[in-house]
Design a protein around this motif. Structure first.
Motif, PDB file in Angstrom:
ATOM      1  N   THR A   1       1.204   7.789   8.843  1.00 30.42           N
ATOM      2  CA  THR A   1       2.513   7.159   9.027  1.00 30.42           C
ATOM      3  C   THR A   1       2.628   6.036   8.000  1.00 30.42           C
ATOM      4  O   THR A   1       2.161   4.913   8.234  1.00 30.42           O
ATOM      5  CB  THR A   1       2.667   6.592  10.447  1.00 30.42           C
ATOM      6  N   PRO A   2       3.194   6.321   6.837  1.00 31.03           N
ATOM      7  CA  PRO A   2       3.257   5.310   5.780  1.00 31.03           C
ATOM      8  C   PRO A   2       4.258   4.216   6.097  1.00 31.03           C
ATOM      9  O   PRO A   2       5.090   4.330   7.017  1.00 31.03           O
ATOM     10  CB  PRO A   2       3.703   6.124   4.557  1.00 31.03           C
TER      11      PRO A   2
ATOM     12  N   VAL B   1       0.155  -5.646   1.692  1.00 31.72           N
ATOM     13  CA  VAL B   1       0.575  -5.081   2.978  1.00 31.72           C
ATOM     14  C   VAL B   1       0.242  -3.590   3.035  1.00 31.72           C
ATOM     15  O   VAL B   1       0.589  -2.833   2.137  1.00 31.72           O
ATOM     16  CB  VAL B   1       2.078  -5.339   3.238  1.00 31.72           C
ATOM     17  N   PHE B   2      -0.461  -3.203   4.097  1.00 34.17           N
ATOM     18  CA  PHE B   2      -0.867  -1.810   4.320  1.00 34.17           C
ATOM     19  C   PHE B   2      -0.175  -1.250   5.554  1.00 34.17           C
ATOM     20  O   PHE B   2       0.128  -1.990   6.492  1.00 34.17           O
ATOM     21  CB  PHE B   2      -2.372  -1.722   4.602  1.00 34.17           C
ATOM     22  N   PRO B   3      -0.018   0.075   5.613  1.00 38.08           N
ATOM     23  CA  PRO B   3       0.238   0.719   6.898  1.00 38.08           C
ATOM     24  C   PRO B   3      -1.058   0.744   7.704  1.00 38.08           C
ATOM     25  O   PRO B   3      -2.146   0.558   7.148  1.00 38.08           O
ATOM     26  CB  PRO B   3       0.674   2.133   6.510  1.00 38.08           C
ATOM     27  N   ASN B   4      -0.933   0.999   8.998  1.00 35.40           N
ATOM     28  CA  ASN B   4      -2.079   0.882   9.893  1.00 35.40           C
ATOM     29  C   ASN B   4      -3.231   1.812   9.525  1.00 35.40           C
ATOM     30  O   ASN B   4      -4.402   1.505   9.782  1.00 35.40           O
ATOM     31  CB  ASN B   4      -1.626   1.181  11.334  1.00 35.40           C
ATOM     32  N   HIS B   5      -2.949   2.953   8.902  1.00 40.12           N
ATOM     33  CA  HIS B   5      -3.998   3.936   8.621  1.00 40.12           C
ATOM     34  C   HIS B   5      -4.762   3.647   7.334  1.00 40.12           C
ATOM     35  O   HIS B   5      -5.701   4.364   7.000  1.00 40.12           O
ATOM     36  CB  HIS B   5      -3.389   5.336   8.509  1.00 40.12           C
ATOM     37  N   GLN B   6      -4.364   2.611   6.587  1.00 34.99           N
ATOM     38  CA  GLN B   6      -4.919   2.378   5.253  1.00 34.99           C
ATOM     39  C   GLN B   6      -5.759   1.112   5.211  1.00 34.99           C
ATOM     40  O   GLN B   6      -5.361   0.075   5.752  1.00 34.99           O
ATOM     41  CB  GLN B   6      -3.768   2.278   4.235  1.00 34.99           C
TER      42      GLN B   6
ATOM     43  N   GLY C   1       0.851  -1.168   0.000  1.00 38.58           N
ATOM     44  CA  GLY C   1       0.000   0.000   0.000  1.00 38.58           C
ATOM     45  C   GLY C   1       0.897   1.231   0.000  1.00 38.58           C
ATOM     46  O   GLY C   1       1.892   1.286  -0.723  1.00 38.58           O
ATOM     47  N   GLN C   2       0.574   2.195   0.828  1.00 37.63           N
ATOM     48  CA  GLN C   2       1.321   3.457   0.821  1.00 37.63           C
ATOM     49  C   GLN C   2       2.696   3.289   1.472  1.00 37.63           C
ATOM     50  O   GLN C   2       2.819   2.912   2.635  1.00 37.63           O
ATOM     51  CB  GLN C   2       0.528   4.531   1.565  1.00 37.63           C
TER      52      GLN C   2
ATOM     53  N   THR D   1      -7.963   3.868  -1.566  1.00 41.81           N
ATOM     54  CA  THR D   1      -8.513   5.216  -1.395  1.00 41.81           C
ATOM     55  C   THR D   1      -9.046   5.503   0.000  1.00 41.81           C
ATOM     56  O   THR D   1      -9.407   6.646   0.291  1.00 41.81           O
ATOM     57  CB  THR D   1      -9.650   5.451  -2.404  1.00 41.81           C
ATOM     58  N   ILE D   2      -9.131   4.510   0.878  1.00 43.40           N
ATOM     59  CA  ILE D   2      -9.666   4.710   2.228  1.00 43.40           C
ATOM     60  C   ILE D   2      -8.506   4.771   3.203  1.00 43.40           C
ATOM     61  O   ILE D   2      -7.822   3.768   3.456  1.00 43.40           O
ATOM     62  CB  ILE D   2     -10.654   3.606   2.616  1.00 43.40           C
ATOM     63  N   MET D   3      -8.282   5.964   3.758  1.00 47.68           N
ATOM     64  CA  MET D   3      -7.215   6.185   4.727  1.00 47.68           C
ATOM     65  C   MET D   3      -7.718   7.095   5.827  1.00 47.68           C
ATOM     66  O   MET D   3      -8.598   7.931   5.599  1.00 47.68           O
ATOM     67  CB  MET D   3      -5.985   6.827   4.062  1.00 47.68           C
ATOM     68  N   HIS D   4      -7.144   6.957   6.993  1.00 45.16           N
ATOM     69  CA  HIS D   4      -7.461   7.862   8.086  1.00 45.16           C
ATOM     70  C   HIS D   4      -6.283   8.806   8.294  1.00 45.16           C
ATOM     71  O   HIS D   4      -5.163   8.367   8.542  1.00 45.16           O
ATOM     72  CB  HIS D   4      -7.722   7.082   9.392  1.00 45.16           C
TER      73      HIS D   4
END
Length: 272
Positions: A228-229, A256-261, A202-203, A265-268
């Motif tokens: 936090t990417p 694999v994503f960071p925790n916010h993703q 992911g990011q 397109t959906i991120m916090h």
């Protein structure tokens, strides 16, 4: 990394494309740190001066147990890829692991405003370059074990290949092509002992966004505002983990994503 992974990687020759920065650079260091006693690394990129610095830094950190060969290579140029293996020193030609990492994104234009030059460089690098590198190295892997073959092909995909998004149509299309090629290749090689692996980040914060925005660092930095990417080291650790599994274990497809993703397109984002 565990001693078991270190032992499985010892004696292998690893080829990493796009190794001058970002995930490729981190992957070179991660392999070296994991198997520091007996390993060969072939690092390729357009910026060969950066590769020489990485080679020096690896030797300084882990010593002479890791041999590093920097090679200038633009995977978007078929002639360079075609000549690549023949120009390698004999002791580096028996490649065990290919990490197809080289890739880029250019622009966020929407049709019909997408620049032809941007389309071409993305497809030439992300798709044609990856396929050409695979075809150049695969015969080496197929010759092992009396034709049964052995080796790892690790392709760096993206969440973009699974979930297209606005402003990324061409980049998303290239990564979807990588996914299709990877899955077809895995099926084509099922009678061999060659593992075909795809890792879809992911990011991740690298030079990726700087390139996408044509060097505009302010726009690139805004991509990571309030989040936090993942880091290149995070992905490198996963690549080495996949290559270090027991021979009968294939990490076929990993997202694999960071925790916010939660999706492309959906991120916090935290307030900044």
């Amino acid at each position: 990394m565990s001693l078991a992974i270190s032992k499985r990687l010892e004696g292998k020759t690893i080829l990493i494309t796009g190794a001058s920065s970002g995930i490729g650079r981190s992957t070179a260091f991660e392999f070296a740190r994991t198997a520091p006693k007996n390993l060969k690394l072939i690092l390729t990129a357009r910026r060969v001066d950066k590769l020489h610095q990485i080679a020096a830094d690896i030797q300084k950190e882990v010593g002479d147990g890791v041999q590093v060969l920097p090679v200038q290579l633009d995977v978007s140029k078929p002639d360079e890829v075609r000549e690549f293996v023949g120009k390698l020193p004999e002791e580096f030609k028996d490649i065990d692991v290919l990490v197809n990492n080289a890739g880029l994104s250019r622009g966020v234009a929407r049709a019909p405003e997408i620049a032809e030059e941007d389309m071409n460089i993305m497809f030439d690098t992300n798709v044609t370059g990856l396929i050409n590198m695979t075809q150049a190295i695969l015969p080496i892997m197929l010759r092992r074990n009396n034709g049964e073959g052995a080796g790892d092909i690790i392709n760096l995909g993206s969440i973009a290949g699974r979930e297209p998004y606005v402003g990324g149509s061409i980049y998303c299309a290239t990564k979807a092509a990588v996914k299709s090629f990877t899955e077809s290749l895995r099926k084509e090689l099922i009678s061999t002992r060659i593992r075909v692996i795809e890792i879809d980040p992911g990011q991740v914060e690298t030079e990726f966004s700087i390139v996408r925005y044509y060097g505009d660092k302010n726009k690139a930095d805004a991509v990571y505002a309030g989040v936090t990417p993942l880091t290149p080291d995070d992905i490198a650790e996963i690549i080495v983990f996949a290559a270090g599994r027991k021979e009968n274990v294939v990490i076929a497809d990993l997202l694999v994503f960071p925790n916010h993703q939660a999706s492309a397109t959906i991120m916090h984002r935290r307030p900044t």
